[in-house]
Design a protein around this motif. Structure first.
Motif, PDB file in Angstrom:
ATOM      1  N   ASN A 271       0.986  -1.160  -0.206  1.00  0.00           N
ATOM      2  CA  ASN A 271       0.272  -0.091  -0.115  1.00  0.00           C
ATOM      3  C   ASN A 271       0.834   1.456   0.042  1.00  0.00           C
ATOM      4  N   PRO A 272       0.947   2.077  -1.177  1.00  0.00           N
ATOM      5  CA  PRO A 272       1.779   3.259  -1.094  1.00  0.00           C
ATOM      6  C   PRO A 272       1.447   4.243  -0.383  1.00  0.00           C
ATOM      7  N   THR A 273       0.141   4.635   0.038  1.00  0.00           N
ATOM      8  CA  THR A 273      -0.275   5.571   0.647  1.00  0.00           C
ATOM      9  C   THR A 273       0.313   5.513   2.155  1.00  0.00           C
ATOM     10  N   VAL A 274       0.342   4.228   2.733  1.00  0.00           N
ATOM     11  CA  VAL A 274       0.944   4.123   4.137  1.00  0.00           C
ATOM     12  C   VAL A 274       2.459   4.125   4.208  1.00  0.00           C
ATOM     13  N   VAL A 275       3.143   3.410   3.003  1.00  0.00           N
ATOM     14  CA  VAL A 275       4.560   3.114   3.088  1.00  0.00           C
ATOM     15  C   VAL A 275       5.063   4.465   2.951  1.00  0.00           C
ATOM     16  N   ARG A 276       4.513   5.173   1.748  1.00  0.00           N
ATOM     17  CA  ARG A 276       5.409   6.501   1.592  1.00  0.00           C
ATOM     18  C   ARG A 276       5.045   7.546   2.430  1.00  0.00           C
ATOM     19  N   GLY A 277       3.942   7.455   3.150  1.00  0.00           N
ATOM     20  CA  GLY A 277       3.521   8.574   3.944  1.00  0.00           C
ATOM     21  C   GLY A 277       4.119   8.474   5.329  1.00  0.00           C
ATOM     22  N   GLY A 278       5.067   7.565   5.816  1.00  0.00           N
ATOM     23  CA  GLY A 278       5.755   7.571   6.782  1.00  0.00           C
ATOM     24  C   GLY A 278       6.988   7.533   7.085  1.00  0.00           C
ATOM     25  N   ASP A 279       7.868   7.364   8.303  1.00  0.00           N
ATOM     26  CA  ASP A 279       9.339   7.407   8.337  1.00  0.00           C
ATOM     27  C   ASP A 279       9.716   6.045   8.959  1.00  0.00           C
ATOM     28  N   LEU A 280       8.905   4.987   8.655  1.00  0.00           N
ATOM     29  CA  LEU A 280       9.432   3.558   8.807  1.00  0.00           C
ATOM     30  C   LEU A 280      10.320   3.061   7.734  1.00  0.00           C
ATOM     31  N   PRO A 281      11.294   2.414   8.011  1.00  0.00           N
ATOM     32  CA  PRO A 281      12.096   1.829   6.960  1.00  0.00           C
ATOM     33  C   PRO A 281      11.619   1.119   5.880  1.00  0.00           C
ATOM     34  N   VAL A 282      11.941   1.169   4.770  1.00  0.00           N
ATOM     35  CA  VAL A 282      11.431   0.667   3.782  1.00  0.00           C
ATOM     36  C   VAL A 282      12.570  -0.107   2.690  1.00  0.00           C
TER      37      VAL A 282
END
Length: 473
Positions: A271-282
């Motif tokens: 889900n890009p909304t959650v992944v890109r909207g946060g500061d957790l490591p990807v």
């Protein structure tokens, strides 16, 4: 934070999110933590049933689980999480109605799932439909049945052929199940349309690789290909879609397939909304970097207070059976990860050490239409009716809650005796059309007619000379 009760925020109410909350309710003592789950939809979708919903074998509402009914001690919020500031442990909540707001938390569980992953192929975004949601499954079913109604009123020709042609893009489990189930539905429909024959329907599956269903052995996948061919379906291997403008599916082989129904099942992404909207490591594929104990972070570094599971996460597969060293995105892993995550999270709150996730894939099972299926576990492969029973048995038991199990089983039992329901409800997408057509409306104001001009007064004629003389006398 001033509240002494830890606040747990679960992002996403799909497989992993629902099961995490469900297990936390059973694991946590009353008052031990405050759990909130955020999702714009009020239900969890059991995605393995989507092909059967599209084929009319399962009622759409029976393939979903109501969050508010089954999560009694969890606060359910109808919203999206559009931002995660884990450095300050604050999430931005955008509700389906109202203004966005910020919510603090102590522990965050990211289980936002995945969405269809497409490529910038001309026409796909405008003409294709995915198969990741219950709404898509219902729309596919209604479109197919509506097309049969339209085609039955047309003479043979290109317009009729377009309506009776279905193209599925992607030869993984989701694509093959959807393809086979819809082929089975079409075979049932032709019995009710005297003007349409089986040979009038055309089903094409497009796969870029040289084989289908990489989850099973090559021998089993070849059996599926032969079975589909017997049922009048065409599978195009080593073929890519290069265009789909106006429903004309262009293939890398040069062939063009005009169709009114294009189904995209060629991959998913976190889900890009959650992944890109946060500061957790990807990690490099766009998933949240997750440790084997389901805490966010790498093997050497832990992000305290953050957890992840399901399709949105990159969880190491300690069994050695994963792709690229990570668990594949499927329901089997999502459910088991969620259950362990809940136990680990409760344990950490109590000062215990979390356990690592280990699950060896128990096999793969797929339905290929009524009374037909395929099952693979190690070297054991089942095909046909016995595999279909295994498919229904496994997923019937895997459906969460007995309330939902009984609804699904009762629907199957009814269909066994009464056959599948072929009612087409495509007009539910525009429910007011009949009301609007016949509703009385105020008459438009009529233009005011101008009053006719008043007649002019006649000029007074001069008196005759004799009268003047008489008057003077």
């Amino acid at each position: 934070m001033t509240n002494t009760v830890p606040k747990i925020l679960i992002v996403g109410g799909g497989y992993a999110g629902f099961y995490t909350a469900w297990k936390l309710e059973k694991t946590l003592r009353k008052g031990e933590a405050d759990v909130t789950i955020v999702d714009p939809l009020p239900y969890m979708t059991y995605q393995p049933f989507l092909p059967e919903v599209a084929a009319g074998s399962i009622e759409a509402r029976h393939a979903v689980v109501a969050l508010r009914r089954h999560l009694k001690r969890t606060t359910v919020v109808a919203a999206k999480v559009t931002g995660i500031n884990h450095a300050n442990k604050v999430a931005t909540i955008t509700p389906i109605a109202g203004e966005p707001y910020e919510q603090e938390y102590d522990q965050i569980v990211v289980t936002a799932g995945a969405v269809s992953r497409t490529f910038p192929i001309p026409g796909i975004a405008d003409n294709a439909i995915g198969l990741k949601t219950i709404e898509e499954a219902v729309a596919i079913r209604d479109r197919l049945m509506s097309n049969f109604d339209k085609a039955s009123m047309l003479p043979p020709g290109p317009a009729r052929d377009r309506l009776l042609t279905v193209v599925v893009i992607g030869g993984g489990f989701a694509g093959i199940e959807a393809f086979a189930e819809l082929r089975s539905l079409a075979s049932s429909l032709v019995k009710s349309y005297p003007t349409i024959t089986f040979d009038d329907t055309h089903y094409h599956l497009i796969e870029a690789m040289g084989r289908i269903m990489p989850e099973v052995s090559l021998k089993t996948s070849e059996w599926v290909l032969k079975d589909l061919a017997k049922r009048g379906a065409y599978v195009h291997l080593d073929t890519q879609v290069t265009g789909a403008v106006d429903g004309n599916v262009e293939l890398s082989s040069g062939e063009v397939i005009p169709t009114d129904l294009i189904i995209w099942t060629a991959g998913v992404m976190a889900n890009p909304t959650v992944v890109r909207g946060g500061d957790l490591p990807v990690e490099e594929r766009g998933r949240i970097l997750t440790r084997a104990d389901l805490r966010v972070g790498s093997e050497d570094e832990i992000v305290e207070g953050a957890w992840a599971a399901g399709d949105v996460s990159a969880v190491p597969d300690l069994s050695g059976g994963g792709v690229g060293g990570y668990c594949v995105p499927n329901a089997q892993h999502a459910v088991r990860q969620a259950k362990l995550l809940a136990r680990n999270l409760a344990g950490v709150l109590r000062g215990e050490l979390p356990r690592e996730y280990f699950h060896k894939n128990i096999g793969a099972v797929a339905g290929l239409g009524l009374y037909n299926g395929v099952f693979q576990s190690g070297n054991l492969a089942l095909k046909g009716f016995i595999a279909w029973l295994a498919h229904r048995g496994y997923h019937g038991l895997a459906m969460p809650s007995w309330e939902r199990k009984w609804r699904v089983l009762w629907g199957w039992w009814n269909n066994f005796w009464l056959r599948r329901d072929l009612v087409n409800l495509s007009t539910v997408q525009s429910p007011r059309y009949v009301f609007e057509e016949y509703a009385a409306r105020p008459r438009p104001p009529q233009p005011v007619e101008a009053a006719p001009p008043a007649p002019k007064a006649a000029a007074k004629a001069p008196a005759p000379a004799a009268d003047k003389v008489a008057a003077s006398g």
